[in-house]
Design an enzyme around this catalytic site. Structure first.
Site, PDB file in Angstrom:
ATOM      1  N   GLU A  51       0.780  -1.075   0.049  1.00  0.00           N
ATOM      2  CA  GLU A  51      -0.110  -0.017   0.133  1.00  0.00           C
ATOM      3  C   GLU A  51       0.743   1.175  -0.034  1.00  0.00           C
ATOM      4  O   GLU A  51       0.446   2.298  -0.703  1.00  0.00           O
ATOM      5  CB  GLU A  51      -0.932  -0.058   1.153  1.00  0.00           C
ATOM      6  CG  GLU A  51      -1.744   1.239   1.267  1.00  0.00           C
ATOM      7  CD  GLU A  51      -2.839   1.259   2.549  1.00  0.00           C
ATOM      8  OE1 GLU A  51      -3.720   2.233   2.473  1.00  0.00           O
ATOM      9  OE2 GLU A  51      -2.545   0.528   3.286  1.00  0.00           O
ATOM     10  N   ASP A  87      -0.913  -5.070   2.751  1.00  0.00           N
ATOM     11  CA  ASP A  87      -1.480  -3.987   3.602  1.00  0.00           C
ATOM     12  C   ASP A  87      -0.551  -4.079   5.055  1.00  0.00           C
ATOM     13  O   ASP A  87      -0.829  -4.825   5.804  1.00  0.00           O
ATOM     14  CB  ASP A  87      -2.885  -3.879   3.749  1.00  0.00           C
ATOM     15  CG  ASP A  87      -3.505  -2.563   4.175  1.00  0.00           C
ATOM     16  OD1 ASP A  87      -2.650  -1.802   4.623  1.00  0.00           O
ATOM     17  OD2 ASP A  87      -4.631  -2.241   3.733  1.00  0.00           O
ATOM     18  N   ILE A 107      -0.590  -1.877   7.599  1.00  0.00           N
ATOM     19  CA  ILE A 107      -1.428  -1.639   8.747  1.00  0.00           C
ATOM     20  C   ILE A 107      -2.716  -1.297   8.264  1.00  0.00           C
ATOM     21  O   ILE A 107      -2.935  -0.135   7.551  1.00  0.00           O
ATOM     22  CB  ILE A 107      -1.045  -0.760   9.669  1.00  0.00           C
ATOM     23  CG1 ILE A 107       0.432  -0.920  10.440  1.00  0.00           C
ATOM     24  CG2 ILE A 107      -2.103  -0.411  10.868  1.00  0.00           C
ATOM     25  CD1 ILE A 107       0.860   0.054  11.290  1.00  0.00           C
ATOM     26  N   ASP A 108      -3.743  -2.437   8.106  1.00  0.00           N
ATOM     27  CA  ASP A 108      -5.310  -1.907   7.436  1.00  0.00           C
ATOM     28  C   ASP A 108      -5.743  -1.596   8.722  1.00  0.00           C
ATOM     29  O   ASP A 108      -6.119  -2.549   9.819  1.00  0.00           O
ATOM     30  CB  ASP A 108      -5.673  -3.496   6.849  1.00  0.00           C
ATOM     31  CG  ASP A 108      -7.076  -3.069   6.356  1.00  0.00           C
ATOM     32  OD1 ASP A 108      -7.156  -2.107   5.733  1.00  0.00           O
ATOM     33  OD2 ASP A 108      -8.091  -4.116   6.518  1.00  0.00           O
ATOM     34  N   THR A 159      -5.477   2.098   9.507  1.00  0.00           N
ATOM     35  CA  THR A 159      -4.531   3.047  10.082  1.00  0.00           C
ATOM     36  C   THR A 159      -5.316   4.112  11.167  1.00  0.00           C
ATOM     37  O   THR A 159      -4.693   4.465  12.116  1.00  0.00           O
ATOM     38  CB  THR A 159      -3.774   3.634   8.902  1.00  0.00           C
ATOM     39  OG1 THR A 159      -3.144   2.817   8.353  1.00  0.00           O
ATOM     40  CG2 THR A 159      -2.870   4.495   9.590  1.00  0.00           C
ATOM     41  N   ASP A 207      -6.331  -4.192   0.125  1.00  0.00           N
ATOM     42  CA  ASP A 207      -7.566  -4.470   1.127  1.00  0.00           C
ATOM     43  C   ASP A 207      -8.026  -5.621   1.256  1.00  0.00           C
ATOM     44  O   ASP A 207      -8.613  -6.022   2.138  1.00  0.00           O
ATOM     45  CB  ASP A 207      -8.199  -3.252   0.967  1.00  0.00           C
ATOM     46  CG  ASP A 207      -7.850  -1.796   0.925  1.00  0.00           C
ATOM     47  OD1 ASP A 207      -7.300  -1.472   2.049  1.00  0.00           O
ATOM     48  OD2 ASP A 207      -7.883  -1.076   0.114  1.00  0.00           O
TER      49      ASP A 207
END
Length: 274
Positions: free
Chosen positions: A74, A95, A97-98, A100, A222
């Protein structure tokens, strides 16, 4: 170093090991305090130093074992990874840190999501909630799992009794359109939940902790790992009108709920708007 074509189980084993280390880093950096907060697409679309640090840690860990694989993340796109080419080529979709915004506020709904794609097809994936240690895994054809338990999604058959998860974009105009969809949907379902991390939403749907999930505006990172988890749990994972799941819309629901939810979302133009 390994460069031969691996099995899905081998890719998953690597993904789990790397994701666990990445989740440890994300959690440690959160405990130390969120730093270097910036914005991306809008003033509400945030990125932290941890997002970037975790992504670079994952890329470095993958390169140690599989230096020729491509990586799509990402934060750095494809710039930090290799180039997938030729039959059997592997691309990792990450990702770091999905969720954030949850991370920024200290809410325990943020995850590392890492999937392995072979020849354009996702074959292995792991989603790990960095705050809680909850972890979901899947391989194509091998089922979806959590804590040694195979997942099978919700058994609900009545949309009116379904708890449906969704999410919202960062652009104000898109949010306004999505709010209209929610307003049109909420009278036709049990209730709606918004947790703020698409990968976790997909895993919760796979586990049956929500009955279904939909969202507009998702990128590959995602949905890659969470989408495989949902699919392997037996959910229909699709867009509208037979389109593949993608930025226009993602729907994940058990077969009995998919058709009525799809019909309702189509009437509400859930894939429309900005």
């Amino acid at each position: 170093m390994v460069s031969s074509q691996p099995s899905a189980d081998e890719l998953l084993e690597l993904a789990v090991r790397v994701a666990r280390g990445a989740a440890d880093t994300a959690r440690r950096m959160r405990a130390e305090g969120v730093s270097a907060v910036a914005t991306k697409s809008t003033v509400t679309d945030v990125v932290t130093a941890a997002d970037r640090a975790v992504e670079m840690q994952v890329i470095a860990a993958l390169r140690e074992v599989r230096p020729d694989d491509a990586v799509l993340g990402e934060e750095y796109g494809a710039a930090a990874g290799g180039v997938a080419s030729g039959p059997g080529s592997v691309r990792w979709i990450l990702d770091p840190i999905d969720g954030t915004v949850n991370y920024l506020y200290g809410l325990p709904q943020y995850a590392v999501s890492l999937a392995a794609e072979v020849d354009g097809v996702v074959v292995a994936g792991v989603v790990r909630n960095a705050a809680t240690g909850d972890e979901w895994t899947a391989t194509r054809g091998g089922g979806a799992w959590r804590d040694g338990r195979r997942l099978a999604g919700s058994t609900e058959t009545d949309l009116g009794q379904a708890l449906v998860a969704t999410g919202f974009g960062y652009d104000p105009a898109r949010r306004s359109h999505q709010a209209g969809v929610v307003a049109g949907l909420i009278a036709h379902v049990r209730d709606i939940r918004r947790f703020g991390a698409a990968a976790l939403d997909l895993c919760l749907a796979a586990e049956g902790r929500v009955d279904a999930y939909y969202e507009k505006g998702l990128n590959a990172w995602d949905q890659a790992a969470g989408g495989l988890v949902a699919t392997e749990a037996g959910l229909v994972f699709s867009g509208l009108d037979g389109a593949p799941p993608g930025p226009d819309l993602v729907i994940a629901a058990p077969p009995a709920l998919f058709a009525p939810l799809h019909e309702r979302l189509a009437k509400l133009d859930a894939a429309g708007g900005p």
